[in-house]
Design a protein around this motif. Sequence first.
Motif, PDB file in Angstrom:
ATOM      1  N   ALA A   1       0.824  -1.210   0.000  1.00  0.00           N
ATOM      2  CA  ALA A   1       0.000   0.000   0.000  1.00  0.00           C
ATOM      3  C   ALA A   1       0.857   1.258   0.000  1.00  0.00           C
ATOM      4  CB  ALA A   1      -0.937  -0.007   1.204  1.00  0.00           C
ATOM      5  N   LEU A   2       1.882   1.306   0.854  1.00  0.00           N
ATOM      6  CA  LEU A   2       2.750   2.486   0.899  1.00  0.00           C
ATOM      7  C   LEU A   2       3.590   2.606  -0.368  1.00  0.00           C
ATOM      8  CD1 LEU A   2       3.945   2.436   4.627  1.00  0.00           C
ATOM      9  CD2 LEU A   2       2.086   3.751   3.593  1.00  0.00           C
ATOM     10  N   GLY A   3       3.933   1.466  -0.968  1.00  0.00           N
ATOM     11  CA  GLY A   3       4.660   1.519  -2.234  1.00  0.00           C
ATOM     12  C   GLY A   3       3.856   2.183  -3.331  1.00  0.00           C
ATOM     13  N   TRP A   4       2.546   1.905  -3.362  1.00  0.00           N
ATOM     14  CA  TRP A   4       1.696   2.573  -4.345  1.00  0.00           C
ATOM     15  C   TRP A   4       1.550   4.057  -4.036  1.00  0.00           C
ATOM     16  CZ3 TRP A   4       0.299   1.018  -8.953  1.00  0.00           C
ATOM     17  CH2 TRP A   4       0.314  -0.341  -9.237  1.00  0.00           C
ATOM     18  N   VAL A   5       1.584   4.430  -2.769  1.00  0.00           N
ATOM     19  CA  VAL A   5       1.544   5.850  -2.413  1.00  0.00           C
ATOM     20  C   VAL A   5       2.785   6.561  -2.946  1.00  0.00           C
ATOM     21  CG1 VAL A   5       1.575   7.485  -0.495  1.00  0.00           C
ATOM     22  CG2 VAL A   5       0.098   5.490  -0.386  1.00  0.00           C
ATOM     23  N   VAL A   6       3.952   5.931  -2.774  1.00  0.00           N
ATOM     24  CA  VAL A   6       5.197   6.519  -3.286  1.00  0.00           C
ATOM     25  C   VAL A   6       5.140   6.662  -4.799  1.00  0.00           C
ATOM     26  CG1 VAL A   6       7.675   6.153  -3.512  1.00  0.00           C
ATOM     27  CG2 VAL A   6       6.556   5.677  -1.344  1.00  0.00           C
ATOM     28  N   ARG A   7       4.621   5.637  -5.474  1.00  0.00           N
ATOM     29  CA  ARG A   7       4.563   5.684  -6.935  1.00  0.00           C
ATOM     30  C   ARG A   7       3.643   6.804  -7.418  1.00  0.00           C
ATOM     31  NH1 ARG A   7       3.363   0.218 -10.216  1.00  0.00           N
ATOM     32  NH2 ARG A   7       5.279  -0.319  -9.097  1.00  0.00           N
ATOM     33  N   GLU A   8       2.461   6.925  -6.817  1.00  0.00           N
ATOM     34  CA  GLU A   8       1.522   7.954  -7.236  1.00  0.00           C
ATOM     35  C   GLU A   8       2.031   9.350  -6.892  1.00  0.00           C
ATOM     36  OE1 GLU A   8      -1.786   9.752  -8.849  1.00  0.00           O
ATOM     37  OE2 GLU A   8      -1.029   7.707  -9.034  1.00  0.00           O
ATOM     38  N   ALA A   9       2.662   9.492  -5.712  1.00  0.00           N
ATOM     39  CA  ALA A   9       3.202  10.795  -5.330  1.00  0.00           C
ATOM     40  C   ALA A   9       4.323  11.218  -6.278  1.00  0.00           C
ATOM     41  CB  ALA A   9       3.714  10.751  -3.892  1.00  0.00           C
ATOM     42  N   THR A  10       5.166  10.275  -6.675  1.00  0.00           N
ATOM     43  CA  THR A  10       6.236  10.583  -7.620  1.00  0.00           C
ATOM     44  C   THR A  10       5.671  11.041  -8.955  1.00  0.00           C
ATOM     45  OG1 THR A  10       7.637   8.921  -6.553  1.00  0.00           O
ATOM     46  CG2 THR A  10       8.287   9.677  -8.745  1.00  0.00           C
ATOM     47  N   THR A  11       4.626  10.365  -9.406  1.00  0.00           N
ATOM     48  CA  THR A  11       3.979  10.771 -10.657  1.00  0.00           C
ATOM     49  C   THR A  11       3.424  12.186 -10.564  1.00  0.00           C
ATOM     50  OG1 THR A  11       3.389   8.465 -11.083  1.00  0.00           O
ATOM     51  CG2 THR A  11       2.196  10.150 -12.323  1.00  0.00           C
ATOM     52  N   ASN A  12       2.804  12.520  -9.427  1.00  0.00           N
ATOM     53  CA  ASN A  12       2.256  13.866  -9.257  1.00  0.00           C
ATOM     54  C   ASN A  12       3.356  14.925  -9.236  1.00  0.00           C
ATOM     55  OD1 ASN A  12      -0.375  12.987  -9.167  1.00  0.00           O
ATOM     56  ND2 ASN A  12      -0.405  12.768  -6.952  1.00  0.00           N
ATOM     57  N   VAL A  13       4.487  14.617  -8.613  1.00  0.00           N
ATOM     58  CA  VAL A  13       5.600  15.571  -8.571  1.00  0.00           C
ATOM     59  C   VAL A  13       6.114  15.849  -9.975  1.00  0.00           C
ATOM     60  CG1 VAL A  13       7.968  15.915  -7.775  1.00  0.00           C
ATOM     61  CG2 VAL A  13       6.266  15.006  -6.213  1.00  0.00           C
ATOM     62  N   LEU A  14       6.170  14.814 -10.804  1.00  0.00           N
ATOM     63  CA  LEU A  14       6.688  14.986 -12.159  1.00  0.00           C
ATOM     64  C   LEU A  14       5.688  15.701 -13.065  1.00  0.00           C
ATOM     65  CD1 LEU A  14       8.335  11.488 -12.713  1.00  0.00           C
ATOM     66  CD2 LEU A  14       9.492  13.650 -12.282  1.00  0.00           C
ATOM     67  N   ARG A  15       4.410  15.448 -12.879  1.00  0.00           N
ATOM     68  CA  ARG A  15       3.412  15.956 -13.808  1.00  0.00           C
ATOM     69  C   ARG A  15       2.880  17.330 -13.429  1.00  0.00           C
ATOM     70  NH1 ARG A  15      -1.190  11.685 -14.785  1.00  0.00           N
ATOM     71  NH2 ARG A  15      -1.884  13.426 -16.079  1.00  0.00           N
ATOM     72  N   HIS A  16       2.907  17.684 -12.165  1.00  0.00           N
ATOM     73  CA  HIS A  16       2.290  18.922 -11.708  1.00  0.00           C
ATOM     74  C   HIS A  16       3.349  19.821 -11.076  1.00  0.00           C
ATOM     75  CE1 HIS A  16      -1.553  16.942 -12.358  1.00  0.00           C
ATOM     76  NE2 HIS A  16      -1.113  15.921 -11.638  1.00  0.00           N
ATOM     77  N   GLY A  17       3.111  21.121 -11.169  1.00  0.00           N
ATOM     78  CA  GLY A  17       4.001  22.087 -10.534  1.00  0.00           C
ATOM     79  C   GLY A  17       5.358  22.154 -11.220  1.00  0.00           C
ATOM     80  N   ASP A  18       6.297  22.727 -10.525  1.00  0.00           N
ATOM     81  CA  ASP A  18       7.663  22.892 -11.040  1.00  0.00           C
ATOM     82  C   ASP A  18       8.615  22.624  -9.884  1.00  0.00           C
ATOM     83  OD1 ASP A  18       9.799  23.416 -12.620  1.00  0.00           O
ATOM     84  OD2 ASP A  18       9.572  25.595 -12.582  1.00  0.00           O
ATOM     85  N   ALA A  19       8.635  21.377  -9.443  1.00  0.00           N
ATOM     86  CA  ALA A  19       9.377  21.010  -8.235  1.00  0.00           C
ATOM     87  C   ALA A  19      10.882  21.065  -8.477  1.00  0.00           C
ATOM     88  CB  ALA A  19       8.979  19.617  -7.769  1.00  0.00           C
ATOM     89  N   ARG A  20      11.595  21.472  -7.453  1.00  0.00           N
ATOM     90  CA  ARG A  20      13.052  21.446  -7.449  1.00  0.00           C
ATOM     91  C   ARG A  20      13.586  20.518  -6.365  1.00  0.00           C
ATOM     92  NH1 ARG A  20      12.335  22.720 -11.607  1.00  0.00           N
ATOM     93  NH2 ARG A  20      12.924  24.588 -12.791  1.00  0.00           N
ATOM     94  N   ARG A  21      12.790  20.215  -5.365  1.00  0.00           N
ATOM     95  CA  ARG A  21      13.206  19.283  -4.326  1.00  0.00           C
ATOM     96  C   ARG A  21      12.000  18.477  -3.867  1.00  0.00           C
ATOM     97  NH1 ARG A  21      11.444  20.720   0.606  1.00  0.00           N
ATOM     98  NH2 ARG A  21      10.764  22.886   0.949  1.00  0.00           N
ATOM     99  N   CYS A  22      12.269  17.289  -3.396  1.00  0.00           N
ATOM    100  CA  CYS A  22      11.220  16.407  -2.902  1.00  0.00           C
ATOM    101  C   CYS A  22      11.805  15.588  -1.753  1.00  0.00           C
ATOM    102  CB  CYS A  22      10.698  15.488  -4.011  1.00  0.00           C
ATOM    103  SG  CYS A  22       9.414  14.337  -3.471  1.00  0.00           S
TER     104      CYS A  22
END
Length: 493
Positions: free
Chosen positions: A318-339
Amino acid sequence: MSRLTGWWHGWSKPARSNMAKVELYTRWTFHGFTIVEVGAIGIPQLFAGGGGQQGSWLFLLVMAHSAVTGVLLSTAMDWRLGRREQPVRLVLGVSALTGGGIITLLVLGSTGSIPQDTAYAFLLVGFAGFGLAAITLGLRTTAQRVYAVLGAGAGTTAFSLLFGLEWYNAAANGVAVLATGSSLGFSCVFSAWLVNVVWELSEARELHTRLAIAEERLRFGRDLHDVMGRNLAVIALKSELAVQLAERDRPGAVAQMTEVQQIAQESQREVREVVRGYREADLHTELEGARGVLKAAGIDCRIKGGDVGGLSAEVQSALGWVVREATTNVLRHGDARRCTVRLSQTGGSADDGSGVDGSAANGSGSREAVLTVENDGVPAAGAGTRAGTGSGPAGKDSGLSGTGSGLAGLRERLAALDGTLEAGSTGDGCFLLTARVPLPLPLPRADTGRDRPFSDAGDAADASNETGMTGVTDVTDVTDVTDEAGETRTARK
């Protein structure tokens, strides 16, 4: 501030990719060349020598030259990116205009129409340099660019001597044109090459993703073939045999169909195992994958904690899927420089060997795994609509207003484990996603006397009497068995 930088993020969603931003920056740099040419060497001609008609004509010449070179720079960039054919006619036109302008300036200088001072040298060198920058970008090979720059320097020197300038002045003009043209031309060619490399890298990354998906599909297909191939062949064979037996009124048809039913049920179980293994996500693998993917995208990813010990396979999945979805959101949305990804376990029991009293840690004695993913680069106006905000039980209406299926899937996965999901902006341009999954408390260890040393022979004798066997001190290792004669004896399990 967002209004000032909105053009950079794009006028429509989704936001510009990093590759598009690099290209946009390079193109605006090229457009800046035309502005610099007009401002640095064009506008001063209107005020040189008290103005006059000659200054106006020179200003118009610089304006026309800067406009044509700007068009060539943009067109040559498209050509280098493979979006159009080589602008050969435009290159020839800019070459003719640049060469004619240099000759015109040399004629005016030799006749005394323009004083040969620093402003004159700046006009001559700047006019030639900006023209050569656009010309070299539109040429195909390095040899052609070198010949163009060397030809411009040699031609400037030759015409300077032809129009009566001293040899040292002619040589100075040639060297200045050569140096300026080569430096500006190299900058333009290198910038265009860098943009081309960035786009090729993006295409290669996309191709790699497609190949990985195709390979995973092939792997899944092979697994299904290995699981179902033999079973389906056996089912077909036994079904055919059952039909033949039924046609002959043989009693073995029922037995064959019973075996077919058993094989079908076994096949169903194996398919479920394959799908379950295909859909499960390993937490450690997902954390390392997130680090690699975000690093490749130019985002500084830091993982704190990361100890998956003590977590069951269901919690890790379950937590692995959370990491995967959160990573996808960081890449697709906003303009992140750090995570930053944090994984921790809170709470504990008073006798779990860790020395931490769970009831004192969180007030209730419960344990839970907490995973947080925080990234910056969230637009202030769109933070609330990017992935939704809110908190609460993952399986209920928790206020997560995101319309994507990713968060809905996370809620379903966490709901099966009584987990919660919180997501929203922190108010300082950052976005925080928190997943909590309760963990079972470790069972207290029972005092069976196995670890307690005997104080004397009497204790050992009492233990022997309790178990019915001399030397056996663990009552859990023995059981009473009644034989056929009705006597009870003690034996090990």
